[in-house]
Motif scaffolding. Structure first.
Motif, PDB file in Angstrom:
ATOM      1  N   LEU A   1       0.834  -1.207   0.000  1.00 57.63           N
ATOM      2  CA  LEU A   1       0.000   0.000   0.000  1.00 57.63           C
ATOM      3  C   LEU A   1       0.867   1.254   0.000  1.00 57.63           C
ATOM      4  CD1 LEU A   1      -2.659   1.561   0.251  1.00 57.63           C
ATOM      5  CD2 LEU A   1      -2.529   1.216   2.740  1.00 57.63           C
ATOM      6  N   ALA A   2       1.842   1.305   0.895  1.00 60.95           N
ATOM      7  CA  ALA A   2       2.712   2.482   0.977  1.00 60.95           C
ATOM      8  C   ALA A   2       3.488   2.688  -0.314  1.00 60.95           C
ATOM      9  CB  ALA A   2       3.670   2.331   2.159  1.00 60.95           C
ATOM     10  N   VAL A   3       3.985   1.609  -0.895  1.00 58.90           N
ATOM     11  CA  VAL A   3       4.728   1.708  -2.154  1.00 58.90           C
ATOM     12  C   VAL A   3       3.824   2.201  -3.275  1.00 58.90           C
ATOM     13  CG1 VAL A   3       5.926   0.397  -3.947  1.00 58.90           C
ATOM     14  CG2 VAL A   3       6.443  -0.023  -1.546  1.00 58.90           C
ATOM     15  N   GLY A   4       2.611   1.651  -3.347  1.00 59.02           N
ATOM     16  CA  GLY A   4       1.679   2.064  -4.399  1.00 59.02           C
ATOM     17  C   GLY A   4       1.338   3.531  -4.336  1.00 59.02           C
ATOM     18  N   VAL A   5       1.144   4.046  -3.124  1.00 61.16           N
ATOM     19  CA  VAL A   5       0.799   5.462  -2.973  1.00 61.16           C
ATOM     20  C   VAL A   5       1.976   6.344  -3.374  1.00 61.16           C
ATOM     21  CG1 VAL A   5       0.154   7.259  -1.320  1.00 61.16           C
ATOM     22  CG2 VAL A   5      -0.961   5.023  -1.228  1.00 61.16           C
ATOM     23  N   VAL A   6       3.181   5.974  -2.970  1.00 60.54           N
ATOM     24  CA  VAL A   6       4.358   6.765  -3.347  1.00 60.54           C
ATOM     25  C   VAL A   6       4.585   6.715  -4.855  1.00 60.54           C
ATOM     26  CG1 VAL A   6       6.879   6.830  -3.207  1.00 60.54           C
ATOM     27  CG2 VAL A   6       5.518   6.719  -1.135  1.00 60.54           C
ATOM     28  N   ALA A   7       4.409   5.541  -5.454  1.00 59.21           N
ATOM     29  CA  ALA A   7       4.568   5.438  -6.905  1.00 59.21           C
ATOM     30  C   ALA A   7       3.574   6.342  -7.620  1.00 59.21           C
ATOM     31  CB  ALA A   7       4.374   3.986  -7.345  1.00 59.21           C
ATOM     32  N   GLU A   8       2.341   6.381  -7.121  1.00 61.24           N
ATOM     33  CA  GLU A   8       1.320   7.262  -7.698  1.00 61.24           C
ATOM     34  C   GLU A   8       1.706   8.720  -7.517  1.00 61.24           C
ATOM     35  OE1 GLU A   8      -2.387   8.817  -9.153  1.00 61.24           O
ATOM     36  OE2 GLU A   8      -1.298   6.936  -9.463  1.00 61.24           O
ATOM     37  N   ALA A   9       2.172   9.065  -6.327  1.00 61.23           N
ATOM     38  CA  ALA A   9       2.519  10.459  -6.033  1.00 61.23           C
ATOM     39  C   ALA A   9       3.692  10.943  -6.880  1.00 61.23           C
ATOM     40  CB  ALA A   9       2.838  10.615  -4.548  1.00 61.23           C
ATOM     41  N   LEU A  10       4.715  10.121  -6.987  1.00 57.49           N
ATOM     42  CA  LEU A  10       5.906  10.538  -7.716  1.00 57.49           C
ATOM     43  C   LEU A  10       5.714  10.496  -9.226  1.00 57.49           C
ATOM     44  CD1 LEU A  10       8.773   8.860  -5.640  1.00 57.49           C
ATOM     45  CD2 LEU A  10       7.951  11.218  -5.530  1.00 57.49           C
TER      46      LEU A  10
ATOM     47  N   VAL B   1       8.226   2.407 -13.964  1.00 52.79           N
ATOM     48  CA  VAL B   1       8.932   1.781 -12.845  1.00 52.79           C
ATOM     49  C   VAL B   1       7.894   1.073 -11.989  1.00 52.79           C
ATOM     50  CG1 VAL B   1      10.446   2.124 -10.866  1.00 52.79           C
ATOM     51  CG2 VAL B   1      10.642   3.629 -12.861  1.00 52.79           C
ATOM     52  N   ASP B   2       7.995  -0.238 -11.865  1.00 51.41           N
ATOM     53  CA  ASP B   2       6.974  -0.964 -11.113  1.00 51.41           C
ATOM     54  C   ASP B   2       7.206  -0.834  -9.610  1.00 51.41           C
ATOM     55  OD1 ASP B   2       8.846  -3.015 -10.241  1.00 51.41           O
ATOM     56  OD2 ASP B   2       8.659  -3.898 -12.234  1.00 51.41           O
ATOM     57  N   ALA B   3       6.156  -1.175  -8.858  1.00 50.43           N
ATOM     58  CA  ALA B   3       6.191  -1.007  -7.409  1.00 50.43           C
ATOM     59  C   ALA B   3       7.284  -1.850  -6.761  1.00 50.43           C
ATOM     60  CB  ALA B   3       4.826  -1.354  -6.813  1.00 50.43           C
ATOM     61  N   ALA B   4       7.524  -3.055  -7.303  1.00 46.22           N
ATOM     62  CA  ALA B   4       8.558  -3.917  -6.723  1.00 46.22           C
ATOM     63  C   ALA B   4       9.940  -3.277  -6.836  1.00 46.22           C
ATOM     64  CB  ALA B   4       8.546  -5.276  -7.417  1.00 46.22           C
ATOM     65  N   THR B   5      10.183  -2.594  -7.947  1.00 46.22           N
ATOM     66  CA  THR B   5      11.473  -1.924  -8.125  1.00 46.22           C
ATOM     67  C   THR B   5      11.620  -0.773  -7.142  1.00 46.22           C
ATOM     68  OG1 THR B   5      11.558  -2.512 -10.470  1.00 46.22           O
ATOM     69  CG2 THR B   5      12.928  -0.671  -9.763  1.00 46.22           C
ATOM     70  N   ILE B   6      10.551   0.022  -7.012  1.00 40.49           N
ATOM     71  CA  ILE B   6      10.583   1.136  -6.059  1.00 40.49           C
ATOM     72  C   ILE B   6      10.818   0.618  -4.650  1.00 40.49           C
ATOM     73  CG2 ILE B   6       9.172   2.923  -4.989  1.00 40.49           C
ATOM     74  CD1 ILE B   6       7.938   3.447  -7.720  1.00 40.49           C
ATOM     75  N   ARG B   7      10.156  -0.485  -4.323  1.00 40.28           N
ATOM     76  CA  ARG B   7      10.322  -1.037  -2.981  1.00 40.28           C
ATOM     77  C   ARG B   7      11.755  -1.514  -2.770  1.00 40.28           C
ATOM     78  NH1 ARG B   7       6.400  -5.374   0.170  1.00 40.28           N
ATOM     79  NH2 ARG B   7       7.052  -4.714   2.258  1.00 40.28           N
ATOM     80  N   SER B   8      12.368  -2.093  -3.778  1.00 42.95           N
ATOM     81  CA  SER B   8      13.744  -2.561  -3.624  1.00 42.95           C
ATOM     82  C   SER B   8      14.692  -1.384  -3.427  1.00 42.95           C
ATOM     83  CB  SER B   8      14.159  -3.396  -4.833  1.00 42.95           C
ATOM     84  OG  SER B   8      14.329  -2.594  -5.991  1.00 42.95           O
ATOM     85  N   TRP B   9      14.427  -0.273  -4.142  1.00 41.99           N
ATOM     86  CA  TRP B   9      15.263   0.914  -3.967  1.00 41.99           C
ATOM     87  C   TRP B   9      15.191   1.425  -2.540  1.00 41.99           C
ATOM     88  CZ3 TRP B   9      13.354   3.960  -8.895  1.00 41.99           C
ATOM     89  CH2 TRP B   9      13.922   3.373 -10.032  1.00 41.99           C
ATOM     90  N   TYR B  10      13.975   1.634  -2.061  1.00 37.45           N
ATOM     91  CA  TYR B  10      13.867   2.231  -0.730  1.00 37.45           C
ATOM     92  C   TYR B  10      14.388   1.283   0.337  1.00 37.45           C
ATOM     93  CZ  TYR B  10      10.104   0.038   1.991  1.00 37.45           C
ATOM     94  OH  TYR B  10       9.356  -0.803   2.758  1.00 37.45           O
ATOM     95  N   GLY B  11      14.269  -0.028   0.102  1.00 37.02           N
ATOM     96  CA  GLY B  11      14.813  -0.982   1.057  1.00 37.02           C
ATOM     97  C   GLY B  11      16.312  -0.819   1.226  1.00 37.02           C
ATOM     98  N   THR B  12      17.008  -0.605   0.129  1.00 37.79           N
ATOM     99  CA  THR B  12      18.458  -0.396   0.219  1.00 37.79           C
ATOM    100  C   THR B  12      18.771   0.939   0.890  1.00 37.79           C
ATOM    101  OG1 THR B  12      18.696   0.663  -1.959  1.00 37.79           O
ATOM    102  CG2 THR B  12      18.838  -1.734  -1.878  1.00 37.79           C
TER     103      THR B  12
ATOM    104  N   PHE C   1      11.580   7.645   2.000  1.00 40.22           N
ATOM    105  CA  PHE C   1      11.686   7.326   3.423  1.00 40.22           C
ATOM    106  C   PHE C   1      10.374   7.647   4.139  1.00 40.22           C
ATOM    107  CE2 PHE C   1      16.287   8.316   2.588  1.00 40.22           C
ATOM    108  CZ  PHE C   1      16.758   7.043   2.818  1.00 40.22           C
ATOM    109  N   GLY C   2       9.885   8.860   3.934  1.00 40.65           N
ATOM    110  CA  GLY C   2       8.682   9.279   4.630  1.00 40.65           C
ATOM    111  C   GLY C   2       7.438   8.593   4.120  1.00 40.65           C
ATOM    112  N   GLY C   3       7.383   8.358   2.802  1.00 36.43           N
ATOM    113  CA  GLY C   3       6.165   7.846   2.212  1.00 36.43           C
ATOM    114  C   GLY C   3       6.051   6.345   2.214  1.00 36.43           C
ATOM    115  N   ILE C   4       7.183   5.644   2.301  1.00 37.11           N
ATOM    116  CA  ILE C   4       7.130   4.187   2.248  1.00 37.11           C
ATOM    117  C   ILE C   4       7.463   3.585   3.605  1.00 37.11           C
ATOM    118  CG2 ILE C   4       8.078   2.104   1.201  1.00 37.11           C
ATOM    119  CD1 ILE C   4       8.544   3.652  -1.360  1.00 37.11           C
ATOM    120  N   ASP C   5       8.710   3.692   4.025  1.00 33.76           N
ATOM    121  CA  ASP C   5       9.113   2.936   5.209  1.00 33.76           C
ATOM    122  C   ASP C   5       8.356   3.355   6.453  1.00 33.76           C
ATOM    123  OD1 ASP C   5      11.210   2.212   7.562  1.00 33.76           O
ATOM    124  OD2 ASP C   5      11.384   0.862   5.857  1.00 33.76           O
TER     125      ASP C   5
END
Length: 398
Positions: A144-153, A158-169, A235-239
């Motif tokens: 949910l958090a990843v989807g909202v950030v992907a929509e906002a940005l 760029v799929d949600a899984a890729t965005i999630r992997s970036w923020y995880g690192t 950081f703020g929008g996902i984690d």
């Protein structure tokens, strides 16, 4: 720094002297309570800095950007992504912050994101419902958090899984830096890929994305500055939002009386979310650096010292919150917590995070009958900087 510490009698901060990173990562609250009672501003060699655990002193530090700044080359996030709204103060901070903050004011947040959040929550809950069990952080709160950030940005392509992997690192890197390490190579690679995606997004003619809007405002942010602030928004929008939802579910499902109250009447749900933020903020510390010699809480802070504010400690200050270790969905002043920070760096995404959390928890309780913690799987928040359960297993009736 070492000379300064050696000049101080080590016996003056005996609790801080024996504190360990492991204790702060696991269950820090007993240690934070001891510090708050006896050493509200204490020197912790394990963190190579001061730790502030009093609510009043935490507010003082975060409010006074002239004496306690984020603008220092040691600031962990700036070491990772470069200068951004998170690591600047004064007029430069305003120039970085305002283009991103405008779209997240309350009315615009409701208008722009309510329908999307509701649809995303519905999609995720519908997918979960038939199974009767799930790991809620990984299967619900995170997506949910990843989807909202992907929509906002508006990072098209760029799929949600890729965005999630970036923020995880990025999260791993900040934790590593906070514990005294260096910038891990995977985070450098992820930041390079993020930079390419952001630069492509802002170059699209006529794009209405948040990134394009920020890049073309009167503040005149450069592409590099847009990229660094996009990373900060992750950081703020996902984690922290993922942690906020997971922690709130953990607290609510672990409190039968509170859960019954919310199930009988949704009115206490908003306050339950605030109380969860108070009890276990998903971002537990914020860093500042002293710009001059200053005494605070009896501690002789010197110019250049790291002053780390324990949001987790301040949020359980009994001077502000009676019975601070108790989760009480009807606590009258729960919203006086500092989970979204305070002062010029107050989180402008707080309205969106609350919208996500309320929509998420309401849907879980309505759509998953008998939702409860899995009795066979333990869950507890942990983490030095970003605190949430590693896994949150739940079951419900099907």
């Amino acid at each position: 720094m070492l000379v300064r510490v050696m000049d101080e009698p080590t016996s003056r901060f005996p609790i801080g002297r024996t504190a360990t990173v492991a204790a702060l990562e696991g269950d820090p609250h007993p240690l934070l309570a001891r510090l708050r009672a006896d050493e509200p501003v204490s020197w912790l060699p394990a963190l190579d800095g001061w730790l502030v655990t009093s609510h009043a002193l935490a507010v003082r530090v975060m409010r006074d950007a002239a004496a306690f700044t984020v603008d220092d080359p040691r600031f962990s996030t700036s070491r990772l992504v470069g200068p951004s709204m998170l690591s600047l103060d004064g007029r430069t901070h305003t120039r970085h912050r305002e283009p991103f903050a405008r779209p997240f004011r309350p009315a615009r947040t409701r208008e722009r994101f309510t329908a999307f959040v509701e649809a995303e929550v519905e999609r995720l809950v519908t997918g979960l419902a038939p199974a009767g069990r799930a790991e809620l952080r990984g299967a619900f709160a995170g997506p949910l958090a990843v989807g909202v950030v992907a929509e906002a940005l508006g990072l098209d392509g760029v799929d949600a899984a890729t965005i999630r992997s970036w923020y995880g690192t990025f999260v791993d890197a900040v934790s590593e830096l906070t514990a005294g390490g260096g910038v891990p190579e995977p985070s450098r690679e992820a930041y390079g890929r993020l930079r390419e995606a952001v630069e492509a997004a802002i170059a699209v003619p006529g794009s209405a994305s948040l990134l394009a809007e920020a890049a073309h405002q009167e503040e005149g942010l450069t592409p590099a500055e847009v990229v660094s602030n996009a990373a900060v928004l992750m950081f703020g929008g996902i984690d922290t939002t993922e942690g906020m939802i997971a922690n709130a579910a953990l607290h609510l499902l672990g409190d039968p009386a509170g859960l019954d109250a919310v199930r009988a009447d949704r009115a206490p749900l908003d306050n339950a979310i605030e109380e969860s933020l108070r009890l276990e903020p998903s971002a537990s510390v914020v860093d500042r650096y002293a710009t001059r010699d200053v005494e605070i809480g009896g501690a002789p802070v010197r110019k250049g010292d790291l002053v780390r504010v324990s949001i987790a400690g301040a949020n359980r200050d009994p001077a502000v919150f009676p019975e601070p270790d108790l989760f009480d969905v009807r606590r009258s002043n729960a919203a006086d917590h500092l989970a979204f920070a305070h002062g010029p760096h107050f989180c402008f995404g707080a309205h969106l995070a609350r919208l996500e959390a309320r929509t998420a928890l309401a849907a879980l309780l309505e759509r998953l009958p008998g939702l409860r913690l899995d009795p066979d799987r333990d869950a507890a928040a942990r983490g030095l900087v970003f605190r949430k359960p590693t896994e949150l297993h739940v079951v419900w009736d099907v």
